[in-house]
Design a protein around this motif. Structure first.
Motif, PDB file in Angstrom:
ATOM      1  N   LEU A  65       6.203  44.532 -27.550  1.00  0.00           N
ATOM      2  CA  LEU A  65       5.491  45.792 -27.810  1.00  0.00           C
ATOM      3  C   LEU A  65       5.877  46.845 -26.763  1.00  0.00           C
ATOM      4  O   LEU A  65       6.139  48.002 -27.106  1.00  0.00           O
ATOM      5  CB  LEU A  65       3.967  45.557 -27.801  1.00  0.00           C
TER       6      LEU A  65
ATOM      7  N   HIS B  43       3.655  40.835 -26.021  1.00  0.00           N
ATOM      8  CA  HIS B  43       3.352  42.031 -25.217  1.00  0.00           C
ATOM      9  C   HIS B  43       4.637  42.667 -24.690  1.00  0.00           C
ATOM     10  O   HIS B  43       4.748  43.885 -24.620  1.00  0.00           O
ATOM     11  CB  HIS B  43       2.445  41.663 -24.041  1.00  0.00           C
TER      12      HIS B  43
ATOM     13  N   HIS C  75      -0.831  49.992 -23.166  1.00  0.00           N
ATOM     14  CA  HIS C  75      -0.051  50.383 -24.345  1.00  0.00           C
ATOM     15  C   HIS C  75      -0.356  51.819 -24.767  1.00  0.00           C
ATOM     16  O   HIS C  75       0.397  52.431 -25.519  1.00  0.00           O
ATOM     17  CB  HIS C  75      -0.206  49.352 -25.476  1.00  0.00           C
TER      18      HIS C  75
ATOM     19  N   ASP D 228      -2.004  42.178 -29.772  1.00  0.00           N
ATOM     20  CA  ASP D 228      -1.290  43.307 -29.172  1.00  0.00           C
ATOM     21  C   ASP D 228      -2.148  44.549 -29.348  1.00  0.00           C
ATOM     22  O   ASP D 228      -2.745  44.746 -30.410  1.00  0.00           O
ATOM     23  CB  ASP D 228       0.055  43.519 -29.879  1.00  0.00           C
TER      24      ASP D 228
END
Ligand SMILES: [Zn+2]
Ligand SMILES: [Zn+2]
Length: 330
Positions: free
Chosen positions: A204, A201, A179, A323
């Motif tokens: 995100l 996920h 990320h 996350d």
């Protein structure tokens, strides 16, 4: 000081970490005594706590993404009060063949923070002065912590995969490291394809600008120039390899894999495809990544845990329950 100690590795669901009152480390030459402000949680911590990496100390304080203020030991360059980061590489010998070739990440006699020496799941820590990094002021303690391993080693993975501007890059797994580097890839104008388990996920990844998002075994709709895998799973490595164009590279960003399954050489590796591992980091990786992070305004998504919740934090990492990144604040 209060510290989280691992006396004997065990499954994280059994809570092998205990919080104890211990004497703070004594300053030694070349080292800084640090007051820890935040310490990121990394999947490697989980491998240490669960014993997939063999124990190296009788009692260990884990943690290797330390944001701290210098309390004692710094020279004129690093006066008390300076905010620094400490990462997984706690030191190298500087004399072995690898160090002399400028490949200190492969040093024969390295020190690993929170593994061969005590780390940052504590109120204070000791770190080698030449392996600390002044941190950009634009990032607060909480958001700087996950940059220090997830970010730096993620950035090294891009180098190992030899990603060039504009190339199609696959990220297999979307935890703390992925990320962060998706934002670096977007700043390099690379289309990014994300395969990962867990609906949150995938959401995100979409919100951070992935061009395509699928489940952990889904094939991206295009052939990838480069792929980076993050899960400790050999099946995921094979999925990444299956998605690669001829001459492409898969970089495995994992210190431990369950195994590598048998696979078809003719179809998956022939054609000068390459499978590479990513090992540790150099100080140049750290400096270059922190500079890039400051320039692009990188801001990790973090979930905060207290020292008492160290077991819960690692359990959350293991089960992909959060996350972004977990951060412990002592
Ligand atoms: Zn060395
Ligand atoms: Zn790490």
């Amino acid at each position: 000081m209060r510290a989280v100690l691992l006396a004997a590795p065990g499954k994280i669901s059994q809570h092998p970490l205990r919080i104890e009152e211990v004497p703070p480390p004594a300053p030694t030459p070349g080292h800084l005594l640090l007051r820890v402000r935040a310490c990121g949680v990394c999947r490697t911590d989980l491998h240490i706590v669960e014993g997939e990496l063999p124990p190296r100390r009788e009692k260990l304080i884990p943690g290797h993404q330390i944001v701290a203020h210098i309390v004692d030991g710094g020279g004129p360059d690093l006066p008390p009060g300076t905010r620094v980061g400490v990462s997984w590489m706690g030191g190298v010998d500087g004399t072995c063949w690898y160090c002399r070739q400028g490949r200190e990440n492969l040093c024969d006699a390295p020190t690993f923070t929170g593994y061969t020496v005590d780390g940052g799941y504590a109120e204070c820590a000791l770190a080698r002065a030449d392996f600390t990094f002044p941190l950009p002021g634009s990032l607060d303690d909480l958001h700087a912590a996950p940059l220090l391993c997830a970010g730096i080693i993620g950035f090294r993975s891009l180098r190992v995969a030899e990603v060039a501007s504009g190339e199609r890059v696959g990220l297999f797994g979307f935890g703390a490291s992925a990320h962060l580097i998706i934002e670096v890839l977007r700043s390099w104008k690379c289309p990014v394809y994300v395969s990962t388990r867990g609906e949150s996920h995938r959401r995100l990844a979409s919100s951070l600008g992935a061009n395509w998002v699928g489940g952990e075994r889904d094939q991206p709709p295009v052939q990838l120039d480069r792929a980076i895998t993050f899960a400790p799973s050999g099946d995921v490595v094979i999925a990444a390899l299956s998605s690669l164009r001829k001459g492409g590279v898969v970089a495995i960003n994992a210190i431990h894999l369950d195994r590598i399954p048998q696979f078809d050489y003719d179809r998956l590796l022939w054609g000068e495809r390459q499978l590479r591992s990513v090992a540790n980091m150099t100080r140049d990786d750290a400096r270059d990544f922190l500079e890039t992070a400051a320039k692009i305004g990188l801001k990790p998504k973090v979930t905060v845990f207290s020292l008492d919740q160290a077991n819960e934090a690692l359990l959350a990492v293991k089960s992909d329950a959060i996350d972004g990144a977990a951060v412990i604040v002592p």
